[in-house]
Design an enzyme around this catalytic site. Sequence first.
Site, PDB file in Angstrom:
ATOM      1  N   SER A 157      -0.942 -31.732 -27.370  1.00 40.91           N
ATOM      2  CA  SER A 157      -1.190 -32.485 -26.014  1.00 40.91           C
ATOM      3  C   SER A 157      -1.282 -34.019 -26.403  1.00 40.91           C
ATOM      4  O   SER A 157      -0.462 -34.537 -25.398  1.00 40.91           O
ATOM      5  CB  SER A 157      -2.675 -31.896 -25.416  1.00 40.91           C
ATOM      6  OG  SER A 157      -2.570 -30.477 -25.376  1.00 40.91           O
ATOM      7  N   GLY A 158      -1.753 -34.377 -27.234  1.00 45.52           N
ATOM      8  CA  GLY A 158      -1.903 -35.971 -27.488  1.00 45.52           C
ATOM      9  C   GLY A 158      -0.555 -36.464 -27.833  1.00 45.52           C
ATOM     10  O   GLY A 158      -0.249 -37.466 -27.204  1.00 45.52           O
ATOM     11  N   THR A 180      -8.748 -31.357 -24.713  1.00 45.38           N
ATOM     12  CA  THR A 180      -7.446 -31.470 -24.369  1.00 45.38           C
ATOM     13  C   THR A 180      -7.283 -32.711 -23.568  1.00 45.38           C
ATOM     14  O   THR A 180      -6.565 -33.633 -23.923  1.00 45.38           O
ATOM     15  CB  THR A 180      -6.768 -30.204 -23.820  1.00 45.38           C
ATOM     16  OG1 THR A 180      -6.640 -29.286 -24.633  1.00 45.38           O
ATOM     17  CG2 THR A 180      -5.052 -30.384 -23.472  1.00 45.38           C
ATOM     18  N   GLU A 191     -22.158 -26.058  -1.769  1.00 38.73           N
ATOM     19  CA  GLU A 191     -22.834 -26.762  -0.936  1.00 38.73           C
ATOM     20  C   GLU A 191     -24.488 -27.020  -1.742  1.00 38.73           C
ATOM     21  O   GLU A 191     -24.832 -28.081  -0.830  1.00 38.73           O
ATOM     22  CB  GLU A 191     -22.933 -26.136   0.283  1.00 38.73           C
ATOM     23  CG  GLU A 191     -23.491 -24.864   0.463  1.00 38.73           C
ATOM     24  CD  GLU A 191     -23.467 -24.108   1.701  1.00 38.73           C
ATOM     25  OE1 GLU A 191     -23.987 -24.919   2.696  1.00 38.73           O
ATOM     26  OE2 GLU A 191     -23.501 -23.009   1.935  1.00 38.73           O
ATOM     27  N   ILE A 212     -16.051 -21.621 -28.289  1.00 36.02           N
ATOM     28  CA  ILE A 212     -15.213 -20.490 -28.746  1.00 36.02           C
ATOM     29  C   ILE A 212     -15.893 -19.251 -28.736  1.00 36.02           C
ATOM     30  O   ILE A 212     -15.412 -18.345 -28.228  1.00 36.02           O
ATOM     31  CB  ILE A 212     -14.198 -20.812 -29.989  1.00 36.02           C
ATOM     32  CG1 ILE A 212     -13.559 -21.903 -29.558  1.00 36.02           C
ATOM     33  CG2 ILE A 212     -13.290 -19.525 -30.250  1.00 36.02           C
ATOM     34  CD1 ILE A 212     -12.421 -22.642 -30.979  1.00 36.02           C
ATOM     35  N   ASP A 215      -7.828 -34.293 -31.766  1.00 37.03           N
ATOM     36  CA  ASP A 215      -8.662 -33.577 -32.513  1.00 37.03           C
ATOM     37  C   ASP A 215      -8.852 -34.026 -33.898  1.00 37.03           C
ATOM     38  O   ASP A 215      -9.760 -33.573 -34.706  1.00 37.03           O
ATOM     39  CB  ASP A 215      -8.487 -32.023 -32.232  1.00 37.03           C
ATOM     40  CG  ASP A 215      -9.078 -31.460 -31.115  1.00 37.03           C
ATOM     41  OD1 ASP A 215      -9.498 -32.274 -30.191  1.00 37.03           O
ATOM     42  OD2 ASP A 215      -8.815 -30.296 -31.001  1.00 37.03           O
ATOM     43  N   THR A 246      -2.638 -26.510 -30.341  1.00 41.07           N
ATOM     44  CA  THR A 246      -3.492 -25.861 -29.899  1.00 41.07           C
ATOM     45  C   THR A 246      -3.558 -25.490 -28.456  1.00 41.07           C
ATOM     46  O   THR A 246      -3.850 -24.213 -28.188  1.00 41.07           O
ATOM     47  CB  THR A 246      -4.844 -26.605 -30.425  1.00 41.07           C
ATOM     48  OG1 THR A 246      -4.855 -26.787 -31.651  1.00 41.07           O
ATOM     49  CG2 THR A 246      -6.074 -25.532 -30.248  1.00 41.07           C
ATOM     50  N   CYS A 247      -3.722 -26.570 -27.434  1.00 43.95           N
ATOM     51  CA  CYS A 247      -3.990 -25.925 -26.179  1.00 43.95           C
ATOM     52  C   CYS A 247      -3.057 -24.834 -25.549  1.00 43.95           C
ATOM     53  O   CYS A 247      -3.434 -23.942 -25.064  1.00 43.95           O
ATOM     54  CB  CYS A 247      -4.154 -27.222 -25.235  1.00 43.95           C
ATOM     55  SG  CYS A 247      -4.274 -26.774 -23.467  1.00 43.95           S
ATOM     56  N   GLU A 304     -16.999 -17.817 -25.290  1.00 45.00           N
ATOM     57  CA  GLU A 304     -15.661 -17.543 -24.497  1.00 45.00           C
ATOM     58  C   GLU A 304     -15.178 -16.177 -24.933  1.00 45.00           C
ATOM     59  O   GLU A 304     -14.935 -15.136 -24.161  1.00 45.00           O
ATOM     60  CB  GLU A 304     -14.686 -18.580 -24.578  1.00 45.00           C
ATOM     61  CG  GLU A 304     -15.270 -19.840 -23.769  1.00 45.00           C
ATOM     62  CD  GLU A 304     -14.311 -20.951 -23.808  1.00 45.00           C
ATOM     63  OE1 GLU A 304     -14.191 -21.855 -22.996  1.00 45.00           O
ATOM     64  OE2 GLU A 304     -13.319 -20.875 -24.738  1.00 45.00           O
TER      65      GLU A 304
HETATM   66  P1  NDP Z   1     -18.437 -25.656 -31.503  1.00 42.54           P
HETATM   67  O1  NDP Z   1     -18.637 -26.845 -32.290  1.00 42.54           O
HETATM   68  O2  NDP Z   1     -18.365 -25.558 -30.049  1.00 42.54           O
HETATM   69  O3  NDP Z   1     -19.688 -24.528 -32.140  1.00 42.54           O
HETATM   70  C1  NDP Z   1     -19.651 -24.239 -33.489  1.00 42.54           C
HETATM   71  C2  NDP Z   1     -20.798 -23.191 -33.607  1.00 42.54           C
HETATM   72  O4  NDP Z   1     -20.612 -22.653 -34.838  1.00 42.54           O
HETATM   73  C3  NDP Z   1     -22.028 -23.706 -33.375  1.00 42.54           C
HETATM   74  O5  NDP Z   1     -22.767 -22.785 -32.776  1.00 42.54           O
HETATM   75  C4  NDP Z   1     -22.332 -23.854 -34.745  1.00 42.54           C
HETATM   76  O6  NDP Z   1     -23.867 -23.679 -34.868  1.00 42.54           O
HETATM   77  C5  NDP Z   1     -21.962 -22.736 -35.510  1.00 42.54           C
HETATM   78  N1  NDP Z   1     -21.757 -22.950 -36.719  1.00 42.54           N
HETATM   79  C6  NDP Z   1     -21.002 -24.072 -37.583  1.00 42.54           C
HETATM   80  N2  NDP Z   1     -20.656 -23.745 -38.770  1.00 42.54           N
HETATM   81  C7  NDP Z   1     -21.535 -22.635 -39.234  1.00 42.54           C
HETATM   82  C8  NDP Z   1     -21.698 -21.741 -40.161  1.00 42.54           C
HETATM   83  N3  NDP Z   1     -21.683 -22.361 -41.455  1.00 42.54           N
HETATM   84  N4  NDP Z   1     -22.378 -20.594 -40.100  1.00 42.54           N
HETATM   85  C9  NDP Z   1     -22.698 -20.151 -38.864  1.00 42.54           C
HETATM   86  N5  NDP Z   1     -22.444 -20.993 -37.692  1.00 42.54           N
HETATM   87  C10 NDP Z   1     -22.145 -22.084 -37.679  1.00 42.54           C
HETATM   88  O7  NDP Z   1     -17.086 -25.143 -32.072  1.00 42.54           O
HETATM   89  P2  NDP Z   1     -15.855 -24.201 -31.718  1.00 42.54           P
HETATM   90  O8  NDP Z   1     -15.131 -23.757 -32.916  1.00 42.54           O
HETATM   91  O9  NDP Z   1     -16.656 -23.241 -30.618  1.00 42.54           O
HETATM   92  O10 NDP Z   1     -14.749 -25.230 -30.880  1.00 42.54           O
HETATM   93  C11 NDP Z   1     -14.360 -26.409 -31.426  1.00 42.54           C
HETATM   94  C12 NDP Z   1     -14.190 -27.061 -30.317  1.00 42.54           C
HETATM   95  O11 NDP Z   1     -13.230 -26.978 -29.823  1.00 42.54           O
HETATM   96  C13 NDP Z   1     -15.218 -27.464 -29.298  1.00 42.54           C
HETATM   97  O12 NDP Z   1     -16.373 -27.935 -29.704  1.00 42.54           O
HETATM   98  C14 NDP Z   1     -14.713 -27.772 -28.264  1.00 42.54           C
HETATM   99  O13 NDP Z   1     -14.740 -29.441 -28.014  1.00 42.54           O
HETATM  100  C15 NDP Z   1     -13.384 -27.309 -28.227  1.00 42.54           C
HETATM  101  N6  NDP Z   1     -13.326 -26.312 -27.405  1.00 42.54           N
HETATM  102  C16 NDP Z   1     -13.121 -26.570 -26.135  1.00 42.54           C
HETATM  103  C17 NDP Z   1     -13.116 -25.726 -25.045  1.00 42.54           C
HETATM  104  C18 NDP Z   1     -13.221 -25.958 -23.496  1.00 42.54           C
HETATM  105  O14 NDP Z   1     -13.063 -26.856 -23.119  1.00 42.54           O
HETATM  106  N7  NDP Z   1     -13.576 -25.042 -22.553  1.00 42.54           N
HETATM  107  C19 NDP Z   1     -12.881 -24.130 -25.301  1.00 42.54           C
HETATM  108  C20 NDP Z   1     -12.958 -23.943 -26.845  1.00 42.54           C
HETATM  109  C21 NDP Z   1     -12.928 -25.150 -27.744  1.00 42.54           C
HETATM  110  P3  NDP Z   1     -25.013 -24.880 -34.653  1.00 42.54           P
HETATM  111  O15 NDP Z   1     -24.816 -24.928 -33.038  1.00 42.54           O
HETATM  112  O16 NDP Z   1     -26.036 -24.271 -35.185  1.00 42.54           O
HETATM  113  O17 NDP Z   1     -24.302 -25.917 -35.538  1.00 42.54           O
END
Ligand code: NDP
Length: 451
Positions: free
Chosen positions: A15-16, A310, A440, A178, A302, A42-43, A181
């Site tokens: 995207s970027g 995105t 509303e 993720i 990213d 990715t997107c 979702e």
């Molecule tokens: P996130 O950073 O959102 O979440 C990562 C999760 O994994 C957290 O719950 C974290 O826990 C946990 N975690 C990290 N390391 C470990 C580990 N070693 N063991 C167990 N749990 C762990 O990452 P995602 O992979 O879900 O998504 C990446 C990014 O992509 C997002 O931050 C977002 O910016 C983007 N994205 C946006 C979407 C949208 O706009 N709808 C959809 C999908 C992705 P803890 O909280 O304890 O650190």
Amino acid sequence: MADYEYDLITLGAGSGGVRASRLAGGYGAKVAVCEEDRVGGTCVLRGCIPKKLLIFGAHYADHMEDAVNYGWTIGGAHHDWQTLIRNKNSELDRLNGIYLNILKDNNVYLKQGRAVVIDDHTVEVGGERLTTENILIAVGGWPNLPSIPGIEHAITSNEALELPILPKKVVIVGGGYIAVEFAGIFSGFGSSVTEIIRGEEVLRGFDNDIRKSLSEEMRKRDIKILAKTEVTEIKKSGQNLLVTLNSGSVMETDCIMYATGRAANTKGLGLEKAGVELKKDGSIVVDKCNRTSRSNIYAVGDVTDRIQLTPVAIQEGHALADMLFNKNKQFVDYSNVPSAVFSTPPIAVVGLTEEEAKEQFEYIDVYESNFKPLVHTISGRDERTFMKLVVDSKTDVVLGCHMMGIDAPEIIQGIAIAIKCGAKKGQFDATTGIHPSSAEEFVTMRSKRSN
Ligand code: NDP
């Protein structure tokens, strides 16, 4: 000035990278974009778009169930996973074609292959060395998995979007965007889902009331959330997987998916050798003009350690092309960036959480509404909608707006414009509602929550 073959070479056609390259090409710059995979990033290929198509697919199960009390008789419904994946892939092919045309129409050369930065002005791709005035790194991120025994048996969202068959039982590790979702996707299609989170609640960083509301709804859908739990080992046992938890107990599953964050894709790009400063986690350090520690090497999206969304990567790519080739220096504003989580039900937010507002402002008011949406008064589904406004008591400015419920992303996108304009609660109140709608509620909340 030195004579280079290109004005801009972009690494990564996501995207970027595509936004920056196509605009630069449109402004008359000579641009090449290097991509080792298909164009789209990715997107388009492994994220937002295919994921949302799967979510649409999963929601039909709810629609069919909900239709019964509206008088419909639906018999013999059956879902075919392969049809969905095939049709989703056709749509991605179509989008890939559109991206290719966008590049062609803006005179951007596509160089297929893995690119490496050789020095400030040289990029090597597919054995060919190209010289350029500017370099843009827009190679995005990749799922980050912890190294525990048996992690090779786990899949990530990349593979989850391509599964040949729908697993009956799925364990999802992580509590972020993720993870929640995909918990909604798999459970919507009928898989039994267990989500394992190391914290107390899903979606760290979101407003606490939203986090709790989503957990409640997920549990109503029989999604098991194991809090304060970690996986210590994964073993294969015939067709199944045995997942050992820190409590010592062992779970059997067909599939384990990790969604534990994403890391910048900077390995093997030659950046350290070229003198580009990286953070410990591999992401690229940039200033507010998207410039790295090398004056003519830039990075967006990213691969930098900023907001991984995105639309933000697109804004960064746009700003960069404008600055370099359109004499228009502008900076991306990272305040009040709205975002949505396409969980089931979805969440969308803009601005500060209640917890953040309490830290930054002396007095805040909180308005909230928790109700059964009209559609479910007849459908009978036990699903709530939760909405919340966080307001600065002194200035009346709305600091944060949070929603979990049907259409939250569509509603919050509009509200985000008001928040960006610095709207006050009084202006929300003076706005006429659209009736009957859930939206509303945002203009009819009058009672402050007593703290
Ligand atoms: P996130 O950073 O959102 O979440 C990562 C999760 O994994 C957290 O719950 C974290 O826990 C946990 N975690 C990290 N390391 C470990 C580990 N070693 N063991 C167990 N749990 C762990 O990452 P995602 O992979 O879900 O998504 C990446 C990014 O992509 C997002 O931050 C977002 O910016 C983007 N994205 C946006 C979407 C949208 O706009 N709808 C959809 C999908 C992705 P803890 O909280 O304890 O650190």
